[in-house]
Motif scaffolding. Structure first.
Motif, PDB file in Angstrom:
ATOM      1  N   THR A   8       0.823  -1.207   0.000  1.00 26.87           N
ATOM      2  CA  THR A   8       0.000   0.000   0.000  1.00 26.87           C
ATOM      3  C   THR A   8       0.860   1.261   0.000  1.00 26.87           C
ATOM      4  O   THR A   8       2.042   1.239   0.357  1.00 26.87           O
ATOM      5  CB  THR A   8      -0.919   0.029   1.234  1.00 26.87           C
ATOM      6  OG1 THR A   8      -0.116  -0.096   2.419  1.00 26.87           O
ATOM      7  CG2 THR A   8      -1.920  -1.108   1.183  1.00 26.87           C
ATOM      8  N   ILE A  12      -3.621   5.167   3.623  1.00 27.29           N
ATOM      9  CA  ILE A  12      -4.102   3.834   3.999  1.00 27.29           C
ATOM     10  C   ILE A  12      -2.961   2.948   4.477  1.00 27.29           C
ATOM     11  O   ILE A  12      -3.180   1.973   5.210  1.00 27.29           O
ATOM     12  CB  ILE A  12      -4.859   3.170   2.814  1.00 27.29           C
ATOM     13  CG1 ILE A  12      -5.792   2.067   3.319  1.00 27.29           C
ATOM     14  CG2 ILE A  12      -3.890   2.654   1.765  1.00 27.29           C
ATOM     15  CD1 ILE A  12      -6.976   2.542   4.093  1.00 27.29           C
ATOM     16  N   SER A  13      -1.713   3.289   4.108  1.00 23.21           N
ATOM     17  CA  SER A  13      -0.567   2.481   4.531  1.00 23.21           C
ATOM     18  C   SER A  13      -0.309   2.582   6.038  1.00 23.21           C
ATOM     19  O   SER A  13       0.458   1.795   6.594  1.00 23.21           O
ATOM     20  CB  SER A  13       0.699   2.881   3.759  1.00 23.21           C
ATOM     21  OG  SER A  13       1.100   4.191   4.093  1.00 23.21           O
ATOM     22  N   ILE A  16      -2.807  -0.541   6.641  1.00 23.59           N
ATOM     23  CA  ILE A  16      -2.682  -1.781   5.873  1.00 23.59           C
ATOM     24  C   ILE A  16      -1.261  -1.898   5.317  1.00 23.59           C
ATOM     25  O   ILE A  16      -0.756  -0.957   4.704  1.00 23.59           O
ATOM     26  CB  ILE A  16      -3.690  -1.825   4.709  1.00 23.59           C
ATOM     27  CG1 ILE A  16      -5.123  -1.780   5.240  1.00 23.59           C
ATOM     28  CG2 ILE A  16      -3.484  -3.080   3.858  1.00 23.59           C
ATOM     29  CD1 ILE A  16      -6.166  -1.649   4.152  1.00 23.59           C
ATOM     30  N   VAL A  76      -5.967  -9.279   3.223  1.00 24.93           N
ATOM     31  CA  VAL A  76      -5.554  -7.913   3.553  1.00 24.93           C
ATOM     32  C   VAL A  76      -4.722  -8.020   4.818  1.00 24.93           C
ATOM     33  O   VAL A  76      -5.207  -8.527   5.837  1.00 24.93           O
ATOM     34  CB  VAL A  76      -6.759  -6.984   3.790  1.00 24.93           C
ATOM     35  CG1 VAL A  76      -6.288  -5.545   3.989  1.00 24.93           C
ATOM     36  CG2 VAL A  76      -7.763  -7.081   2.652  1.00 24.93           C
ATOM     37  N   THR A 120      -8.340  -4.628  -4.729  1.00 25.20           N
ATOM     38  CA  THR A 120      -7.666  -3.688  -3.832  1.00 25.20           C
ATOM     39  C   THR A 120      -8.246  -2.281  -3.957  1.00 25.20           C
ATOM     40  O   THR A 120      -8.373  -1.570  -2.957  1.00 25.20           O
ATOM     41  CB  THR A 120      -6.149  -3.657  -4.105  1.00 25.20           C
ATOM     42  OG1 THR A 120      -5.914  -3.315  -5.467  1.00 25.20           O
ATOM     43  CG2 THR A 120      -5.519  -5.004  -3.823  1.00 25.20           C
ATOM     44  N   ASP A 121      -8.613  -1.877  -5.171  1.00 23.23           N
ATOM     45  CA  ASP A 121      -9.237  -0.561  -5.363  1.00 23.23           C
ATOM     46  C   ASP A 121     -10.563  -0.475  -4.608  1.00 23.23           C
ATOM     47  O   ASP A 121     -10.848   0.522  -3.935  1.00 23.23           O
ATOM     48  CB  ASP A 121      -9.468  -0.285  -6.843  1.00 23.23           C
ATOM     49  CG  ASP A 121      -8.187  -0.008  -7.604  1.00 23.23           C
ATOM     50  OD1 ASP A 121      -7.148   0.250  -6.954  1.00 23.23           O
ATOM     51  OD2 ASP A 121      -8.210  -0.060  -8.846  1.00 23.23           O
ATOM     52  N   THR A 124     -10.006  -0.684  -0.689  1.00 22.54           N
ATOM     53  CA  THR A 124      -9.329   0.532  -0.234  1.00 22.54           C
ATOM     54  C   THR A 124     -10.303   1.699  -0.180  1.00 22.54           C
ATOM     55  O   THR A 124     -10.324   2.473   0.782  1.00 22.54           O
ATOM     56  CB  THR A 124      -8.145   0.880  -1.163  1.00 22.54           C
ATOM     57  OG1 THR A 124      -7.196  -0.186  -1.134  1.00 22.54           O
ATOM     58  CG2 THR A 124      -7.467   2.165  -0.724  1.00 22.54           C
ATOM     59  N   GLU A 125     -11.135   1.830  -1.211  1.00 19.06           N
ATOM     60  CA  GLU A 125     -12.133   2.901  -1.240  1.00 19.06           C
ATOM     61  C   GLU A 125     -13.112   2.772  -0.073  1.00 19.06           C
ATOM     62  O   GLU A 125     -13.452   3.756   0.581  1.00 19.06           O
ATOM     63  CB  GLU A 125     -12.896   2.847  -2.569  1.00 19.06           C
ATOM     64  CG  GLU A 125     -13.912   3.962  -2.738  1.00 19.06           C
ATOM     65  CD  GLU A 125     -14.642   3.891  -4.073  1.00 19.06           C
ATOM     66  OE1 GLU A 125     -15.598   4.660  -4.255  1.00 19.06           O
ATOM     67  OE2 GLU A 125     -14.249   3.074  -4.939  1.00 19.06           O
ATOM     68  N   HIS A 128     -11.225   3.587   3.212  1.00 15.37           N
ATOM     69  CA  HIS A 128     -10.976   5.031   3.258  1.00 15.37           C
ATOM     70  C   HIS A 128     -12.214   5.762   3.764  1.00 15.37           C
ATOM     71  O   HIS A 128     -12.139   6.641   4.629  1.00 15.37           O
ATOM     72  CB  HIS A 128     -10.609   5.555   1.868  1.00 15.37           C
ATOM     73  CG  HIS A 128      -9.159   5.853   1.693  1.00 15.37           C
ATOM     74  ND1 HIS A 128      -8.478   6.733   2.505  1.00 15.37           N
ATOM     75  CD2 HIS A 128      -8.248   5.396   0.794  1.00 15.37           C
ATOM     76  CE1 HIS A 128      -7.221   6.800   2.110  1.00 15.37           C
ATOM     77  NE2 HIS A 128      -7.048   5.993   1.080  1.00 15.37           N
TER      78      HIS A 128
END
Length: 254
Positions: A8, A12-13, A16, A76, A120-121, A124-125, A128
């Protein structure tokens, strides 16, 4: 072995480390998983259908796993701070074990499991958006885990305490309450896990923060259940992380 991992970036890193995918073929796979200082959310897919959603705790010892044939796993890999701010729960009771979550968790049935990038998109969205709804994130905790993961556990508890203005006692109370381990245990795990890439190259001596060779061997065996030599030999690809590290090293070799 069919394994992919995507790390990531950005905000977000903080929560994750990476996303990963593992596929088996016509044969069941048996491995030992070594402690790494993270916990995982795992989606099991069979015949292109989501069959399980699994949440692991923190591993403090090697764990034997069997992955059925013709199975796809997408995971994840979360940093420990995510237990509080994403899952909103303690994972203390999950130490060295796992639990099934509802198949509807995070509305995950809508994810595209056939494409790791799209998966992942999507997740992640969603995560977020969930994090944006949190009124306040404790900056001490954010800084605490950034230090731990960036330094790979090679930092003293006193140094962390002075850096984030949080007492040793308070930090350890937080760790034991939320994760079922002490801060010192996490540092030991992170430091040992960081040594795996050196062990995979055949460098069977301590890199940093070990008193001597005997101390290095003792701590590695305590966390992994094996000596550095046995980890390096990795007979029958017994240790999954060593196999993936070795494969990545081979790919990067000229």
């Amino acid at each position: 072995m069919n394994y992919k991992e995507k790390h990531t970036k950005g905000f977000i890193s903080n929560f994750i480390k990476s996303f990963w995918e593992f596929k088996t073929s016509e044969k069941e796979c048996n491995y030992e998983i070594l402690p790494d200082g993270f916990f995982d959310l795992i989606f099991e897919i069979k015949k292109e259908k989501l069959t399980k959603v699994i949440l692991t705790g923190v591993w403090t010892k090697q764990i034997q796993i069997s992955i059925p044939k013709n199975t796809q796993l997408i995971g994840v890999r979360f940093k420990l701070i995510s237990a509080e701010y994403i899952f909103k729960q303690s994972i203390k009771e999950l130490k060295n074990t796992k639990a099934d979550l509802p198949i509807t968790f995070l509305d995950c049935k809508s994810f595209d499991f056939n494409n790791l990038e799209k998966f992942t998109d999507s997740i992640t969205e969603k995560l977020h958006a969930q994090l944006k709804n949190i009124k306040k994130i404790d900056q001490r905790k954010l800084k605490l885990f950034n230090i731990l993961y960036q330094k790979k556990g090679e930092v003293s508890i006193q140094e962390i305490s002075e850096n984030i203005f949080w007492s040793n006692r308070q930090i350890n109370r937080y760790f034991n309450k939320c994760f079922g381990i002490s801060l010192k245990t996490l540092c030991t795990i992170l430091k040992c896990h960081s040594s795996l890439k050196h062990i995979a190259k055949g460098q069977l001596f301590p890199e940093k923060n070990y008193y001597d060779q005997a101390h290095f061997i003792k701590q590695v065996k305590q966390i992994t259940g094996a000596t550095p030599t046995n980890l390096f030999l990795n007979k029958n690809d017994r240790f999954l992380q060593l196999t993936t590290i070795k494969n990545n090293l081979d790919l990067c070799s000229p």
